[in-house]
Motif scaffolding. Structure first.
Motif, PDB file in Angstrom:
ATOM      1  N   LEU A  20      -1.534  76.070  32.815  1.00 61.88           N
ATOM      2  CA  LEU A  20      -0.750  74.855  32.928  1.00 61.88           C
ATOM      3  C   LEU A  20      -1.430  73.647  32.306  1.00 61.88           C
ATOM      4  O   LEU A  20      -0.784  72.821  31.668  1.00 61.88           O
ATOM      5  N   MET A  21      -2.731  73.531  32.510  1.00 59.36           N
ATOM      6  CA  MET A  21      -3.423  72.335  32.043  1.00 59.36           C
ATOM      7  C   MET A  21      -4.919  72.596  31.948  1.00 59.36           C
ATOM      8  O   MET A  21      -5.461  73.459  32.649  1.00 59.36           O
ATOM      9  N   LYS A  22      -5.552  71.847  31.058  1.00 65.00           N
ATOM     10  CA  LYS A  22      -6.999  71.938  30.867  1.00 65.00           C
ATOM     11  C   LYS A  22      -7.606  70.556  31.079  1.00 65.00           C
ATOM     12  O   LYS A  22      -7.063  69.558  30.619  1.00 65.00           O
ATOM     13  N   PHE A  23      -8.728  70.517  31.804  1.00 63.92           N
ATOM     14  CA  PHE A  23      -9.400  69.253  32.101  1.00 63.92           C
ATOM     15  C   PHE A  23     -10.849  69.358  31.629  1.00 63.92           C
ATOM     16  O   PHE A  23     -11.626  70.161  32.165  1.00 63.92           O
ATOM     17  N   GLY A  24     -11.206  68.567  30.635  1.00 64.38           N
ATOM     18  CA  GLY A  24     -12.538  68.645  30.059  1.00 64.38           C
ATOM     19  C   GLY A  24     -13.568  67.812  30.788  1.00 64.38           C
ATOM     20  O   GLY A  24     -13.567  66.572  30.689  1.00 64.38           O
ATOM     21  N   HIS A  25     -14.428  68.486  31.547  1.00 60.58           N
ATOM     22  CA  HIS A  25     -15.503  67.797  32.273  1.00 60.58           C
ATOM     23  C   HIS A  25     -16.688  68.762  32.316  1.00 60.58           C
ATOM     24  O   HIS A  25     -16.778  69.622  33.194  1.00 60.58           O
ATOM     25  N   GLU A  26     -17.585  68.618  31.351  1.00 64.30           N
ATOM     26  CA  GLU A  26     -18.683  69.574  31.180  1.00 64.30           C
ATOM     27  C   GLU A  26     -19.545  69.687  32.433  1.00 64.30           C
ATOM     28  O   GLU A  26     -19.943  68.690  33.018  1.00 64.30           O
ATOM     29  N   GLY A  27     -19.803  70.945  32.841  1.00 64.14           N
ATOM     30  CA  GLY A  27     -20.674  71.199  33.978  1.00 64.14           C
ATOM     31  C   GLY A  27     -20.034  70.920  35.320  1.00 64.14           C
ATOM     32  O   GLY A  27     -20.743  70.786  36.323  1.00 64.14           O
ATOM     33  N   VAL A  28     -18.707  70.843  35.389  1.00 69.26           N
ATOM     34  CA  VAL A  28     -18.030  70.507  36.642  1.00 69.26           C
ATOM     35  C   VAL A  28     -18.393  71.500  37.736  1.00 69.26           C
ATOM     36  O   VAL A  28     -18.441  72.710  37.524  1.00 69.26           O
ATOM     37  N   LYS A  29     -18.667  70.975  38.939  1.00 63.66           N
ATOM     38  CA  LYS A  29     -19.079  71.808  40.076  1.00 63.66           C
ATOM     39  C   LYS A  29     -18.141  71.689  41.282  1.00 63.66           C
ATOM     40  O   LYS A  29     -18.052  72.611  42.082  1.00 63.66           O
ATOM     41  N   LEU A  30     -17.459  70.544  41.422  1.00 67.69           N
ATOM     42  CA  LEU A  30     -16.597  70.327  42.580  1.00 67.69           C
ATOM     43  C   LEU A  30     -15.252  69.779  42.127  1.00 67.69           C
ATOM     44  O   LEU A  30     -15.181  68.976  41.185  1.00 67.69           O
ATOM     45  N   VAL A  31     -14.172  70.218  42.799  1.00 64.84           N
ATOM     46  CA  VAL A  31     -12.843  69.691  42.519  1.00 64.84           C
ATOM     47  C   VAL A  31     -12.122  69.434  43.836  1.00 64.84           C
ATOM     48  O   VAL A  31     -12.435  70.041  44.861  1.00 64.84           O
ATOM     49  N   ASP A  32     -11.147  68.525  43.793  1.00 60.63           N
ATOM     50  CA  ASP A  32     -10.333  68.234  44.978  1.00 60.63           C
ATOM     51  C   ASP A  32      -8.983  67.706  44.519  1.00 60.63           C
ATOM     52  O   ASP A  32      -8.914  66.917  43.566  1.00 60.63           O
ATOM     53  N   PHE A  33      -7.902  68.150  45.178  1.00 58.38           N
ATOM     54  CA  PHE A  33      -6.558  67.679  44.873  1.00 58.38           C
ATOM     55  C   PHE A  33      -6.112  66.659  45.904  1.00 58.38           C
ATOM     56  O   PHE A  33      -6.454  66.756  47.085  1.00 58.38           O
ATOM     57  N   SER A  34      -5.297  65.706  45.471  1.00 52.25           N
ATOM     58  CA  SER A  34      -4.679  64.761  46.392  1.00 52.25           C
ATOM     59  C   SER A  34      -3.599  65.476  47.194  1.00 52.25           C
ATOM     60  O   SER A  34      -3.146  66.561  46.809  1.00 52.25           O
ATOM     61  N   LEU A  40      -6.200  65.022  40.522  1.00 52.54           N
ATOM     62  CA  LEU A  40      -7.312  65.956  40.656  1.00 52.54           C
ATOM     63  C   LEU A  40      -8.600  65.164  40.478  1.00 52.54           C
ATOM     64  O   LEU A  40      -8.699  64.334  39.560  1.00 52.54           O
ATOM     65  N   VAL A  41      -9.559  65.398  41.348  1.00 50.21           N
ATOM     66  CA  VAL A  41     -10.864  64.732  41.248  1.00 50.21           C
ATOM     67  C   VAL A  41     -11.915  65.778  40.933  1.00 50.21           C
ATOM     68  O   VAL A  41     -11.964  66.835  41.581  1.00 50.21           O
ATOM     69  N   THR A  42     -12.739  65.522  39.919  1.00 53.86           N
ATOM     70  CA  THR A  42     -13.807  66.463  39.539  1.00 53.86           C
ATOM     71  C   THR A  42     -15.156  65.751  39.575  1.00 53.86           C
ATOM     72  O   THR A  42     -15.240  64.535  39.377  1.00 53.86           O
ATOM     73  N   TRP A  43     -16.192  66.535  39.817  1.00 57.01           N
ATOM     74  CA  TRP A  43     -17.567  65.994  39.808  1.00 57.01           C
ATOM     75  C   TRP A  43     -18.465  66.919  39.019  1.00 57.01           C
ATOM     76  O   TRP A  43     -18.397  68.150  39.146  1.00 57.01           O
ATOM     77  N   SER A  44     -19.312  66.316  38.169  1.00 55.43           N
ATOM     78  CA  SER A  44     -20.276  67.088  37.386  1.00 55.43           C
ATOM     79  C   SER A  44     -21.628  66.393  37.411  1.00 55.43           C
ATOM     80  O   SER A  44     -21.707  65.185  37.178  1.00 55.43           O
ATOM     81  N   PRO A  45     -22.702  67.154  37.654  1.00 55.66           N
ATOM     82  CA  PRO A  45     -24.044  66.556  37.626  1.00 55.66           C
ATOM     83  C   PRO A  45     -24.554  66.351  36.201  1.00 55.66           C
ATOM     84  O   PRO A  45     -25.581  65.707  36.005  1.00 55.66           O
ATOM     85  N   GLU A  72     -27.050  64.691  42.281  1.00 55.49           N
ATOM     86  CA  GLU A  72     -27.421  65.947  42.924  1.00 55.49           C
ATOM     87  C   GLU A  72     -26.353  66.327  43.936  1.00 55.49           C
ATOM     88  O   GLU A  72     -25.854  65.478  44.688  1.00 55.49           O
ATOM     89  N   ILE A  73     -26.019  67.614  43.994  1.00 52.72           N
ATOM     90  CA  ILE A  73     -24.968  68.062  44.903  1.00 52.72           C
ATOM     91  C   ILE A  73     -25.377  67.865  46.364  1.00 52.72           C
ATOM     92  O   ILE A  73     -24.533  67.664  47.236  1.00 52.72           O
ATOM     93  N   GLY A  74     -26.684  67.881  46.630  1.00 51.84           N
ATOM     94  CA  GLY A  74     -27.168  67.664  47.988  1.00 51.84           C
ATOM     95  C   GLY A  74     -26.941  66.235  48.475  1.00 51.84           C
ATOM     96  O   GLY A  74     -26.969  65.975  49.684  1.00 51.84           O
ATOM     97  N   GLN A  75     -26.710  65.299  47.545  1.00 52.35           N
ATOM     98  CA  GLN A  75     -26.456  63.907  47.905  1.00 52.35           C
ATOM     99  C   GLN A  75     -24.964  63.618  48.043  1.00 52.35           C
ATOM    100  O   GLN A  75     -24.574  62.520  48.401  1.00 52.35           O
TER     101      GLN A  75
END
Length: 229
Positions: A20-34, A40-45, A72-75
């Motif tokens: 359906l869709m592609k989201f470019g965020h290199e190294g993404v580790k976490l995602v969340d939908f509203s 869509l919210v993404t996080w990459s270190p 850092e993911i621990g933070q």
């Protein structure tokens, strides 16, 4: 279905599970939908500090805005943003403040002077959106000679609906009723010597005039959680 890749994520769905869709965020580790899956919210270190959190439009794949986030993911406290029930607003904790953004503009909501500002709340620890209204509940600990308190606030007006002071506070957890009729506050208090922790529950009846508060105490002192059916 969300698939993680080195350069971002790919979203699959529909009867045939097509891409359906592609989201470019290199190294993404976490995602969340509203809640309404508009965002869509993404996080990459691996991103620059100011680009580590990105909010996307799910339907178009467009980047709405990027934000600074921990490296850092621990933070990380995830989700870093919490959305209102109809995706109109999103909010995150700041240092002694609550950042609330209008998702149409991705700008901070306006204050009474018309300026885009964060909501100043000294010591704010946590907040939760009401599941049916643009309303948040938040709590702050005891600071100096000021008692701890739980506050309910309407947004974007910033009008306080109800406030309850709490004393000898150790910790608080906030639980909203699914229809927003009640707010349950799990209160952990300590004795004056701070050697013993005991728990009580305060139930705020949101539909009652002036928001009546009922204190619930249980014979079983081991009760530590609460949930609405």
């Amino acid at each position: 279905l969300v698939c993680f890749h080195r350069l971002g994520i790919i979203l699959f769905g529909g009867p045939s599970w097509k891409k359906l869709m592609k989201f470019g965020h290199e190294g993404v580790k976490l995602v969340d939908f509203s809640p309404c899956e508009r965002f869509l919210v993404t996080w990459s270190p691996l991103s620059e500090a100011t680009q580590s959190v990105i909010v996307w439009n799910v339907a178009t794949g467009a980047k709405c805005r990027s934000f600074a986030g921990p490296k850092e993911i621990g933070q990380m406290v995830w989700p870093i943003f919490k959305f209102s029930h109809q995706d109109e607003y999103m909010a995150r904790l700041g240092e002694d403040c609550l950042h609330v953004y209008d998702t149409d503009t991705m700008k901070l909501i306006k204050d009474k002077t018309g300026k885009h500002t964060s909501i100043k709340i000294d010591g704010i620890k946590d907040f939760q959106w009401c599941p049916t209204e643009n309303r948040v509940a938040f709590w702050v600990p005891e600071i100096a000679n000021n008692p701890a308190r739980v506050t309910i606030m309407d947004l974007p007006t910033r009008e306080e609906v109800r406030q309850k002071n709490l004393f000898h506070l150790h910790d608080v957890i906030l639980f909203w009723h699914p229809q927003g009729d009640f707010l349950a506050v799990k209160v952990d208090r300590h004795t004056k010597t701070k050697k013993t922790i005991y728990t009580s529950f305060e139930l705020l009846r949101m539909r009652d005039r002036n928001v009546a508060i009922e204190v619930l105490e249980f014979e079983n002192k081991d009760i530590r959680t609460v949930a609405f059916a």
